[in-house]
Scaffold this motif. Structure first.
Motif, PDB file in Angstrom:
ATOM      1  N   GLY A   6     -36.016  54.557 -21.777  1.00  8.34           N
ATOM      2  CA  GLY A   6     -35.594  53.665 -22.829  1.00  8.34           C
ATOM      3  C   GLY A   6     -34.100  53.554 -23.053  1.00  8.34           C
ATOM      4  O   GLY A   6     -33.275  53.743 -22.158  1.00  8.34           O
TER       5      GLY A   6
ATOM      6  N   ASN B  62     -35.211  54.900 -28.553  1.00 12.77           N
ATOM      7  CA  ASN B  62     -35.719  56.269 -28.504  1.00 12.77           C
ATOM      8  C   ASN B  62     -35.666  56.953 -29.868  1.00 12.77           C
ATOM      9  O   ASN B  62     -36.516  57.793 -30.185  1.00 12.77           O
ATOM     10  CB  ASN B  62     -34.931  57.088 -27.474  1.00 12.77           C
TER      11      ASN B  62
ATOM     12  N   HIS C 100     -36.191  55.428 -32.672  1.00 13.23           N
ATOM     13  CA  HIS C 100     -37.406  54.920 -33.318  1.00 13.23           C
ATOM     14  C   HIS C 100     -38.650  55.630 -32.786  1.00 13.23           C
ATOM     15  O   HIS C 100     -39.542  56.019 -33.555  1.00 13.23           O
ATOM     16  CB  HIS C 100     -37.530  53.413 -33.083  1.00 13.23           C
ATOM     17  N   THR C 101     -38.705  55.802 -31.477  1.00 13.82           N
ATOM     18  CA  THR C 101     -39.868  56.459 -30.869  1.00 13.82           C
ATOM     19  C   THR C 101     -40.047  57.874 -31.411  1.00 13.82           C
ATOM     20  O   THR C 101     -41.176  58.295 -31.735  1.00 13.82           O
ATOM     21  CB  THR C 101     -39.698  56.503 -29.338  1.00 13.82           C
TER      22      THR C 101
ATOM     23  N   SER D  34     -42.868  59.708 -34.477  1.00 17.48           N
ATOM     24  CA  SER D  34     -43.693  60.895 -34.287  1.00 17.48           C
ATOM     25  C   SER D  34     -43.350  62.006 -35.269  1.00 17.48           C
ATOM     26  O   SER D  34     -44.250  62.701 -35.757  1.00 17.48           O
ATOM     27  CB  SER D  34     -43.530  61.407 -32.847  1.00 17.48           C
TER      28      SER D  34
ATOM     29  N   ARG E 183     -47.858  59.876 -31.557  1.00 18.66           N
ATOM     30  CA  ARG E 183     -46.649  59.180 -31.104  1.00 18.66           C
ATOM     31  C   ARG E 183     -47.007  57.741 -30.774  1.00 18.66           C
ATOM     32  O   ARG E 183     -48.190  57.398 -30.625  1.00 18.66           O
ATOM     33  CB  ARG E 183     -46.010  59.876 -29.901  1.00 18.66           C
ATOM     34  N   LEU E 184     -45.991  56.890 -30.648  1.00 16.14           N
ATOM     35  CA  LEU E 184     -46.210  55.540 -30.135  1.00 16.14           C
ATOM     36  C   LEU E 184     -46.606  55.659 -28.673  1.00 16.14           C
ATOM     37  O   LEU E 184     -45.967  56.371 -27.910  1.00 16.14           O
ATOM     38  CB  LEU E 184     -44.947  54.697 -30.286  1.00 16.14           C
TER      39      LEU E 184
ATOM     40  N   TYR F  19     -44.006  60.792 -24.184  1.00 16.04           N
ATOM     41  CA  TYR F  19     -43.429  59.806 -25.088  1.00 16.04           C
ATOM     42  C   TYR F  19     -42.981  58.544 -24.350  1.00 16.04           C
ATOM     43  O   TYR F  19     -42.525  57.581 -24.972  1.00 16.04           O
ATOM     44  CB  TYR F  19     -42.243  60.418 -25.835  1.00 16.04           C
ATOM     45  N   GLN F  20     -43.104  58.537 -23.029  1.00 11.59           N
ATOM     46  CA  GLN F  20     -42.750  57.344 -22.267  1.00 11.59           C
ATOM     47  C   GLN F  20     -43.724  56.214 -22.598  1.00 11.59           C
ATOM     48  O   GLN F  20     -44.893  56.456 -22.864  1.00 11.59           O
ATOM     49  CB  GLN F  20     -42.815  57.634 -20.769  1.00 11.59           C
ATOM     50  N   MET F  21     -43.230  55.003 -22.525  1.00 12.12           N
ATOM     51  CA  MET F  21     -44.098  53.855 -22.779  1.00 12.12           C
ATOM     52  C   MET F  21     -44.257  52.988 -21.538  1.00 12.12           C
ATOM     53  O   MET F  21     -45.353  52.667 -21.137  1.00 12.12           O
ATOM     54  CB  MET F  21     -43.558  53.035 -23.952  1.00 12.12           C
TER      55      MET F  21
END
Length: 484
Positions: free
Chosen positions: A141, A146, A148-149, A153, A310-311, A338-340
């Protein structure tokens, strides 16, 4: 010169030379000659003065750029690091594999860097830079995304306001941090006027103290959920005591996160050992990953459980079953969970190019040279402007080497800064300005030299005089005697 003499020099003790100007330059050259990291300078592309003034640089053949006989003095790596020479070659390799293998490059990579696992090598290097376990780090990201990510959480406020719901930040944090934190508070239906605690320097101070930060923590202990500070303050260059502040806040039941945008690749970090809960950073400053380059996060192993909310995104899904396209999200353990989205291979490759240099140099050596070089800059600025009737600037960065990184921030008299800034640019010296009155100067250990620091100070004197800074009698020390 032995280490004791160098220590005296960088901490402000007067040293006498036969001729103040030529001897000072000779001293800078001596420091460069004995610099164990000197060879790394040739690994970077340094813009020439002609490059900076070329109105059409895109039309110039590549082999005519970066003239080594006429380099600019680039003291702006705290904003955007210079390009490592190897970056273009590594990216060209990936472009060729994309051109010749297409989608097969994800798993069948002729250079043994399959795209599907490209982040793993980068994370190993990054872990060494931030003092973490590889599984605690993820290159992903961008910095604000990040933040925000991570807050999604770790920030779980009690919206009834009967428990912990506040976030403590610096009053002068980077604006993007303010935006992100305020929007997270509002996302939970809370009002930043009540849920956001900001810490400003007290009185005439330009920086915060650990004591003040701890006092604010004490005043808000029972209602604070998260402490979010910067490891190195972007404006003043102050280094916070991450270890002490983290421990103090956590002992009060507060989760601690750090914005390390100006700390990564700049100061020594031990995120795992210090027990930091989470952190985020960009890599285009000290780590030279390129403009807008991929960022990074840290999540301590104590928070590694896949059960932590987490998102979610598919690249954070269990690697073994990622391509089964199961719609039940099973996150990987650690920061990787946490990677999207799959990361840009070109961005990862650029970061790998620079991180390999840091791995070869080691952060301990980088930091050691940075302390010497910034100390030398501090000494020259204080000693060579001491004769001015009215000093054109004040150094607002702490003088204690442990409380600053590579950057010194110069607060100029009102109306003077932009004239000095323009004068430096005319001389081929790149620094950056923060309006209305601050110039930030950051010599970086891997590509700046002590002689460049000396040259910068001479140019700063000239530009200050041109801008209208007054100077009184100039003291010249010859053979131990003062001559006016």
């Amino acid at each position: 010169m032995d280490s004791a003499q160098l220590y005296q020099f960088v901490h402000g003790k007067r040293i006498t030379f036969d001729d103040p100007r030529s001897s000072a330059r000779e001293f800078a050259r001596h420091l460069d000659a004995s610099d164990p990291l000197a060879s790394f300078r040739k690994e970077f592309l340094i813009p020439s003065k002609a490059d900076l003034k070329d109105p059409h640089p895109e039309a110039k053949p590549a082999d005519q750029c970066n003239d080594p006989s006429d380099p600019c003095i680039y003291l702006c790596g705290n904003s955007l690091g210079l390009q490592p020479k190897n970056t273009q070659a590594l990216i060209a390799e990936e472009l060729r594999i994309w051109a010749t293998r297409g989608v097969q490059g994800h798993f069948d990579h002729p250079l043994s860097r399959p795209w599907v696992s490209a982040a793993e090598e980068v994370n190993t290097h990054m872990a060494n830079v931030v003092g973490a376990l590889p599984e605690e780090v993820s290159a992903m990201g961008t910095l604000t995304a990040n933040i925000h990510t991570l807050l999604a959480s770790f920030y779980k406020p009690d919206v009834t306001k009967k428990g912990r719901y506040k976030i403590i930040i610096e009053g002068k944090a980077f604006p993007s941090d303010h935006y992100a934190v305020e929007s997270q508070i509002e996302w939970h239906g809370l009002n930043p006027k009540d849920a956001l605690v900001t810490i400003f320097p007290e009185g005439d101070r330009k920086v915060l103290t650990t004591h003040q930060i701890c006092r604010v923590i004490d005043e808000n202990t029972s209602t604070t959920a998260v402490l979010w500070l910067s490891g190195v303050q972007y404006y003043t260059g102050q280094v916070f005591d991450l270890k002490a502040i983290t421990k103090y806040a956590q002992n009060k039941g507060i989760l601690v996160g750090w914005d390390l945008a100006h700390a990564v690749g700049n100061i020594l970090l031990e995120l795992h050992e210090w027990g930091v809960d989470f952190a985020a950073w960009c890599t285009y400053k000290y780590l030279s990953s390129g403009p807008g380059g991929i960022a990074g996060i840290f999540v301590h192993e104590k928070h590694a459980s896949p059960e932590r909310h987490r998102l979610a995104g598919w690249w954070g899904h269990d690697k073994a079953s990622r391509f089964t396209m199961d719609t039940v999200f099973r996150p990987m353990s650690g920061a990787a969970g946490y990677q999207m989205s799959n990361p840009s291979i070109l961005d990862l490759t650029a970061l790998l190019s620079s991180l390999s240099l840091y791995s070869n140099a080691t952060m301990a050596a980088v930091r050691a040279k940075s302390i010497r070089m910034t100390g030398y800059l501090d000494y020259l600025l204080r000693s060579q402007f001491e004769s001015y009737d009215s000093k054109p600037f004040e150094i607002i960065t702490p003088q204690n080497p442990a409380a600053r990184g590579a950057q010194l921030s110069l607060l100029f008299r009102e109306g003077l800064m932009m004239q000095v800034f323009d004068g430096l640019q005319e001389r081929g010296i790149i620094v950056d300005e923060r309006k209305p009155d601050v110039i930030r100067v950051a010599p970086l250990p891997l590509y700046n030299t002590f002689e460049e620091v000396w040259d910068f100070v001479q140019a700063l004197k000239e530009a200050s005089l041109e801008g209208g800074a007054g100077v009184g009698k100039v003291e010249v020390n010859v053979g131990g005697e003062s001559v006016l």
